[in-house]
Design a protein around this motif. Sequence first.
Motif, PDB file in Angstrom:
ATOM      1  N   PRO A 216      -1.467 -86.834  -8.582  1.00  0.00           N
ATOM      2  CA  PRO A 216      -2.752 -87.724  -8.871  1.00  0.00           C
ATOM      3  C   PRO A 216      -1.853 -89.065  -9.929  1.00  0.00           C
ATOM      4  O   PRO A 216      -2.733 -90.166  -9.411  1.00  0.00           O
ATOM      5  CB  PRO A 216      -3.206 -86.803 -10.897  1.00  0.00           C
ATOM      6  N   TYR A 217      -0.892 -89.219  -9.899  1.00  0.00           N
ATOM      7  CA  TYR A 217      -0.098 -90.609  -9.711  1.00  0.00           C
ATOM      8  C   TYR A 217      -0.663 -91.228  -8.685  1.00  0.00           C
ATOM      9  O   TYR A 217      -0.419 -92.162  -8.757  1.00  0.00           O
ATOM     10  CB  TYR A 217       1.150 -90.599 -10.177  1.00  0.00           C
ATOM     11  N   LEU A 218       0.134 -90.687  -7.209  1.00  0.00           N
ATOM     12  CA  LEU A 218       0.512 -90.750  -6.045  1.00  0.00           C
ATOM     13  C   LEU A 218      -0.943 -91.279  -5.505  1.00  0.00           C
ATOM     14  O   LEU A 218      -1.340 -92.390  -5.145  1.00  0.00           O
ATOM     15  CB  LEU A 218       1.051 -90.266  -5.147  1.00  0.00           C
ATOM     16  N   VAL A 219      -2.163 -90.452  -5.993  1.00  0.00           N
ATOM     17  CA  VAL A 219      -3.631 -90.603  -5.586  1.00  0.00           C
ATOM     18  C   VAL A 219      -4.186 -92.706  -6.363  1.00  0.00           C
ATOM     19  O   VAL A 219      -5.013 -93.262  -6.316  1.00  0.00           O
ATOM     20  CB  VAL A 219      -4.880 -89.959  -6.122  1.00  0.00           C
ATOM     21  N   SER A 220      -3.059 -92.359  -7.385  1.00  0.00           N
ATOM     22  CA  SER A 220      -4.052 -93.331  -8.131  1.00  0.00           C
ATOM     23  C   SER A 220      -3.425 -94.790  -7.774  1.00  0.00           C
ATOM     24  O   SER A 220      -4.262 -95.881  -7.804  1.00  0.00           O
ATOM     25  CB  SER A 220      -3.987 -93.255 -10.327  1.00  0.00           C
ATOM     26  N   TYR A 221      -1.882 -94.839  -7.605  1.00  0.00           N
ATOM     27  CA  TYR A 221      -1.006 -95.619  -7.623  1.00  0.00           C
ATOM     28  C   TYR A 221      -1.813 -96.038  -6.113  1.00  0.00           C
ATOM     29  O   TYR A 221      -2.115 -97.320  -5.917  1.00  0.00           O
ATOM     30  CB  TYR A 221       0.300 -95.383  -7.422  1.00  0.00           C
ATOM     31  N   SER A 222      -2.467 -95.155  -4.972  1.00  0.00           N
ATOM     32  CA  SER A 222      -2.517 -95.648  -4.178  1.00  0.00           C
ATOM     33  C   SER A 222      -4.156 -96.773  -3.693  1.00  0.00           C
ATOM     34  O   SER A 222      -4.030 -97.131  -3.321  1.00  0.00           O
ATOM     35  CB  SER A 222      -2.273 -94.327  -3.016  1.00  0.00           C
ATOM     36  N   LEU A 223      -4.961 -96.505  -4.845  1.00  0.00           N
ATOM     37  CA  LEU A 223      -6.077 -96.910  -5.222  1.00  0.00           C
ATOM     38  C   LEU A 223      -5.606 -98.439  -5.305  1.00  0.00           C
ATOM     39  O   LEU A 223      -6.476 -99.262  -4.663  1.00  0.00           O
ATOM     40  CB  LEU A 223      -7.270 -96.389  -5.864  1.00  0.00           C
ATOM     41  N   LYS A 224      -4.977 -98.831  -5.525  1.00  0.00           N
ATOM     42  CA  LYS A 224      -4.471-100.125  -6.576  1.00  0.00           C
ATOM     43  C   LYS A 224      -3.079-100.738  -5.115  1.00  0.00           C
ATOM     44  O   LYS A 224      -3.480-102.230  -5.335  1.00  0.00           O
ATOM     45  CB  LYS A 224      -4.028-100.368  -8.165  1.00  0.00           C
ATOM     46  N   TYR A 225      -2.651-100.238  -4.807  1.00  0.00           N
ATOM     47  CA  TYR A 225      -1.150-101.160  -3.881  1.00  0.00           C
ATOM     48  C   TYR A 225      -1.486 -99.890  -2.535  1.00  0.00           C
ATOM     49  O   TYR A 225      -1.535 -99.552  -1.725  1.00  0.00           O
ATOM     50  CB  TYR A 225       0.220-100.410  -4.711  1.00  0.00           C
ATOM     51  N   PRO A 226      -0.561-101.451  -1.889  1.00  0.00           N
ATOM     52  CA  PRO A 226      -0.800-101.077  -0.107  1.00  0.00           C
ATOM     53  C   PRO A 226       1.024-100.626  -0.024  1.00  0.00           C
ATOM     54  O   PRO A 226       0.897 -99.892   1.113  1.00  0.00           O
ATOM     55  CB  PRO A 226      -0.503-101.965   0.424  1.00  0.00           C
ATOM     56  N   THR A 227       1.717-100.651  -1.038  1.00  0.00           N
ATOM     57  CA  THR A 227       2.618 -99.615  -0.206  1.00  0.00           C
ATOM     58  C   THR A 227       3.382 -98.935  -1.371  1.00  0.00           C
ATOM     59  O   THR A 227       2.835 -99.795  -2.741  1.00  0.00           O
ATOM     60  CB  THR A 227       4.069-101.133   0.305  1.00  0.00           C
ATOM     61  N   LEU A 228       3.863 -98.325  -1.359  1.00  0.00           N
ATOM     62  CA  LEU A 228       5.272 -97.624  -2.620  1.00  0.00           C
ATOM     63  C   LEU A 228       6.265 -98.049  -2.533  1.00  0.00           C
ATOM     64  O   LEU A 228       7.081 -98.020  -1.803  1.00  0.00           O
ATOM     65  CB  LEU A 228       5.157 -96.095  -2.556  1.00  0.00           C
ATOM     66  N   GLU A 229       7.060 -99.033  -3.723  1.00  0.00           N
ATOM     67  CA  GLU A 229       8.106 -99.293  -3.292  1.00  0.00           C
ATOM     68  C   GLU A 229       8.977 -99.175  -4.892  1.00  0.00           C
ATOM     69  O   GLU A 229       8.619 -99.443  -5.346  1.00  0.00           O
ATOM     70  CB  GLU A 229       8.232-100.598  -3.500  1.00  0.00           C
ATOM     71  N   PRO A 230      10.014 -97.908  -4.997  1.00  0.00           N
ATOM     72  CA  PRO A 230      10.136 -96.715  -5.771  1.00  0.00           C
ATOM     73  C   PRO A 230      11.165 -97.370  -6.618  1.00  0.00           C
ATOM     74  O   PRO A 230      12.183 -97.773  -6.038  1.00  0.00           O
ATOM     75  CB  PRO A 230      11.025 -96.232  -5.328  1.00  0.00           C
ATOM     76  N   LYS A 231      11.448 -97.486  -7.677  1.00  0.00           N
ATOM     77  CA  LYS A 231      11.797 -98.675  -9.081  1.00  0.00           C
ATOM     78  C   LYS A 231      13.234 -97.407  -9.326  1.00  0.00           C
ATOM     79  O   LYS A 231      13.949 -97.865  -9.731  1.00  0.00           O
ATOM     80  CB  LYS A 231      10.971 -99.209 -10.044  1.00  0.00           C
TER      81      LYS A 231
END
Length: 209
Positions: A102-117
């Motif tokens: 769920p956190y990935l799906v939610s994040y993907s709706l807002k951002y074009p890339t994932l940049e792990p911190k």
Amino acid sequence: MNIHINQINTELIESMANISLSMFRKNFFGIFHGAISARVAKNRFIINKQHAIFDRLNVDSMIMLYQKQDYRWNEASLHAPIHAAIYEEFSEAKFIAYAMPPYLVSYSLKYPTLEPKDYFGYKFLAPQIDIFDPKDYESWAERADTDIPRYFRTHEHSFMLIKGYGVYVYARDIYTLAKIIALIENSCKILHYNADLGDIFQTSPKYDI
């Protein structure tokens, strides 16, 4: 006994059931949302059936398929064509999973890339990961078995983040499969919490100097 997989090592089924249960408990799989498979020969793989419940996978939840479609495909997960296409193109793919953390799906709706911190996401995934946009949900089911292998051909990593849809992963062993999904979801969760903390620090008078 399921006659279509009675020649498969029961330890393999048990390993898949255990990993499936763990991912279900983490909310990576839904009751009927997800798919998991294992290659058992060059042209054969086992995959969950359409109505499998992922916290109760067993011999009767799985079915063995050949690359060439036959009547057994009618019982198999709707993701079977995607898994078959990946197995056909990538010899290093021994296990495949589709999950909807769920956190990935939610994040993907807002951002074009994932940049792990976080350290582990940055170290073991990548500094930056593209999120694939399927754009047209109406035709995605028909395009997925083409678009997903094409993505893997043009990217070095063995996982694909898909906007509003989830993640596809392949690996040489089932534990690496689960580890990658967990790392992705944890990085998205940390970014979510970090954003919330930023809002708190900016808006709460408690932190005024």
